[in-house]
Structure formats: structure tokens, C-alpha cells
Design an enzyme around this catalytic site. Structure first.
Site, short mmCIF file in Angstrom:
data_model
loop_
_atom_site.label_atom_id
_atom_site.label_comp_id
_atom_site.label_asym_id
_atom_site.label_seq_id
_atom_site.Cartn_x
_atom_site.Cartn_y
_atom_site.Cartn_z
N HIS A 144 34.12 36.73 39.78
CA HIS A 144 35.35 37.38 39.28
C HIS A 144 36.26 37.80 40.44
O HIS A 144 35.80 38.04 41.55
CB HIS A 144 35.04 38.53 38.33
CG HIS A 144 34.55 39.80 38.95
ND1 HIS A 144 33.77 40.73 38.27
CD2 HIS A 144 34.71 40.34 40.19
CE1 HIS A 144 33.50 41.74 39.05
NE2 HIS A 144 34.06 41.54 40.23
N GLU A 183 36.89 38.27 34.52
CA GLU A 183 35.51 37.80 34.43
C GLU A 183 35.49 36.31 34.04
O GLU A 183 36.52 35.76 33.60
CB GLU A 183 34.77 38.63 33.36
CG GLU A 183 34.76 40.13 33.62
CD GLU A 183 33.83 40.56 34.76
OE1 GLU A 183 33.44 39.72 35.60
OE2 GLU A 183 33.48 41.76 34.80
N ASN A 223 29.57 37.01 40.10
CA ASN A 223 29.84 36.00 39.07
C ASN A 223 31.17 35.28 39.31
O ASN A 223 31.65 34.57 38.44
CB ASN A 223 29.84 36.64 37.68
CG ASN A 223 30.93 37.69 37.51
OD1 ASN A 223 31.72 37.92 38.42
ND2 ASN A 223 30.98 38.32 36.36
N ASP A 242 43.16 46.88 39.89
CA ASP A 242 42.56 47.29 38.61
C ASP A 242 42.20 48.76 38.58
O ASP A 242 42.20 49.44 39.59
CB ASP A 242 41.31 46.43 38.32
CG ASP A 242 40.48 46.13 39.57
OD1 ASP A 242 40.50 46.97 40.49
OD2 ASP A 242 39.82 45.09 39.62
C1 F6R Z 1 37.83 45.72 42.87
C2 F6R Z 1 37.79 44.42 42.22
C3 F6R Z 1 36.55 43.62 42.16
C4 F6R Z 1 35.70 43.69 43.42
C5 F6R Z 1 34.42 42.86 43.25
C6 F6R Z 1 33.50 42.98 44.47
O1 F6R Z 1 39.13 46.29 42.80
O2 F6R Z 1 38.78 44.02 41.70
O3 F6R Z 1 36.89 42.27 41.90
O4 F6R Z 1 36.44 43.22 44.51
O5 F6R Z 1 33.72 43.31 42.13
O6 F6R Z 1 33.02 44.28 44.56
P1 F6R Z 1 32.22 44.78 45.83
O7 F6R Z 1 33.16 44.74 46.98
O8 F6R Z 1 31.80 46.19 45.50
O9 F6R Z 1 31.07 43.85 46.00
#
Ligand code: F6R
Length: 243
Positions: free
Chosen positions: A137, A142, A135, A66
Site C-alpha cells: 500500500h 490498500e 502489502n 492520510d
Molecule cells: C503513512 C502511510 C503508510 C505508511 C506505510 C509504512 O502516512 O501512508 O502508507 O507509509 O504503512 O509504514 P511504516 O513506515 O510504519 O512501515
């Protein structure tokens, strides 16, 4: 789905780097899916160390999950910038083989379509690294994101905006939208490794592994994937019944 519970963050990072290293040894022209955020930082550090010891990325291709919509690649909070700083500039990957959605394409729909085509043209992703949001995701899919979704422009949940505010000076600077691979794009990857550390991920991890498969908890879809491994530390595993 397989689960590997390790002691701490360092052990997650090493185990994840082991999976990447083995995949790259087996297929030097590996197509590797990458994530950003805090979780994979230790794995990137480990991969850089291993590259200094001879690990070769020259034939590999990468696709990131992303990018924030509206951030250019030189914005310090963009995922282009993150990947350059945390991995790419330290290893021998060909920049032409590193793909991240362009967050400033004036035609985001076209960007999403192109990204799907680029993944297909590369032969599909062999190994995708994922983190997980509190959450549930994955990527920026989401709660409520359709399981059939491909790369698209998505709205970020308020929880995600709040969680990611730490990478920006102010909360209002956090983009509210991103271009993200969809759940279907992720499920098409041949192998998936999800990393999670810390007590704040324990609920999402237990629901993803043991809860119903539902669009309300995007990571639960991984229960349906034929080759998915969760590498988590003891804190993130705290809500799992350990036998
Ligand atoms: C990042 C992504 C997100 C993160 C998730 C966890 O490219 O796609 O899904 O992997 O938000 O983020 P952290 O590792 O910062 O807790």
C-alpha cells in the site's frame, strides 16, 4: 523509476533529507507531501537538525497523505499528533500551511473534496514522500484501490491494522478506516520519493519495482510516474536482482 540502494536506515534518512533540502533550496515555497509511520522518523530527525543549522521552512506548505478516521488531532496515535511531535513543533513552518485530513469531520466526503481542492489551490504537490506497506500500500490505498482514486474514506486491510497496532494500547483501538489521498492524487505529485527499510519490506519493494503494474499491488503504479525515486536499504533491496 530510479532506485538508490544505501547501506542502512541512517543513510536512507540522510538521502531523503538531502532531496527535501535541495527541493526547498530550489523553491522556498515548496509544497511538500509527507508520510507518517516508522519509516520517515529518521528523515524528520535529520530535517530538524538541518533546520537548527539554518534550513528554512517558513514559506513551505505540507500535505500529509492520510489520517485515521475517528481520531481527533489530540489523540496520541493520530497523525496530527505525530506530525506535531516529530516535525512541526521543531521547525519554523507556519501551522496555517500544514494540511492533514480532519479525521473527525462528521462529513468525511466533504473533507475529502476539500482536501483535493486545498492541494489544487496550493498549486499541487512538488515533492511527495512515501512509505510502503508490507502489502504494497501507499498512503492508505490498500490492494485493490482504484488507480483513478482521489482522496477518500478507505477501509484498512487487516494486515495494516495489525501492523499499526504497535501505536495503540490494544488491537481493538486501531481505527478500521482512514481518510487517504488516492492513487491519482499521489500520481499527480510532480516528484515522488519512496522510502523503505528492513527485510519485511523486501517483497513489497521488489513487486513494486519489477512486478506487473496492478491495483493488487498499489505501489506498482509508481512504475508509470515520470519522476519517482525509491531510496531503500540493503535489507529492503534483498529481493532485487543486483547486476
Ligand atoms: C503513512 C502511510 C503508510 C505508511 C506505510 C509504512 O502516512 O501512508 O502508507 O507509509 O504503512 O509504514 P511504516 O513506515 O510504519 O512501515
Amino acid at each position: 523509476m530510479r532506485v538508490k540502494i544505501v547501506k542502512d536506515y541512517k543513510a536512507i534518512s540522510e538521502a531523503a533529507a538531502d532531496v527535501v533540502e535541495a527541493a526547498l533550496k530550489g523553491k522556498p515555497d515548496l509544497v511538500l507531501g509527507l508520510a507518517t509511520g516508522s519509516t520517515p522518523l529518521g528523515m524528520y530527525e535529520e530535517l530538524i537538525k538541518r533546520h537548527q543549522g539554518g534550513m528554512d521552512f517558513s514559506k513551505a506548505t505540507t500535505f500529509n497523505l492520510d489520517e485515521y478516521f475517528g481520531l481527533s488531532s489530540d489523540h496520541q496515535a493520530s497523525y496530527h499528533y505525530y506530525m506535531e511531535e516529530q516535525l512541526f513543533r521543531h521547525i519554523n513552518i507556519d501551522p496555517a500551511n500544514t494540511y492533514i485530513p480532519n479525521g473527525i469531520n462528521p462529513d468525511p466526503m466533504e473533507e475529502c473534496k476539500n482536501y483535493e481542492t486545498q492541494m489544487k489551490t496550493a498549486g499541487g504537490i512538488d515533492l511527495q514522500i512515501l512509505g510502503i506497506g508490507t502489502n504494497g500500500h501507499i498512503g492508505f490505498n490498500e490492494p485493490g484501490a482504484p488507480f483513478g482514486g482521489t482522496t477518500s474514506l478507505v477501509d484498512l486491510a487487516q494486515e495494516t491494522v495489525n501492523a499499526n497496532a504497535r501505536f495503540f494500547q490494544k488491537l481493538d483501538e486501531v481505527p478500521r478506516q482512514a481518510i487517504s489521498m488516492g492513487i491519482k492524487s499521489i500520481m499527480n505529485c510532480a516528484e515522488i520519493v519512496l522510502l523503505a527499510n528492513g527485510a519485511h519490506k523486501a517483497d513489497a519493494v521488489s513487486q513494486a519495482l519489477l512486478g506487473p503494474v496492478t491495483e493488487k499491488l498499489p505501489a506498482s503504479v509508481l512504475q508509470l510516474h515520470p519522476n519517482c525515486l525509491f531510496i531503500i536499504d540493503e535489507a529492503a533491496a534483498a529481493k532485487l536482482p543486483i547486476t
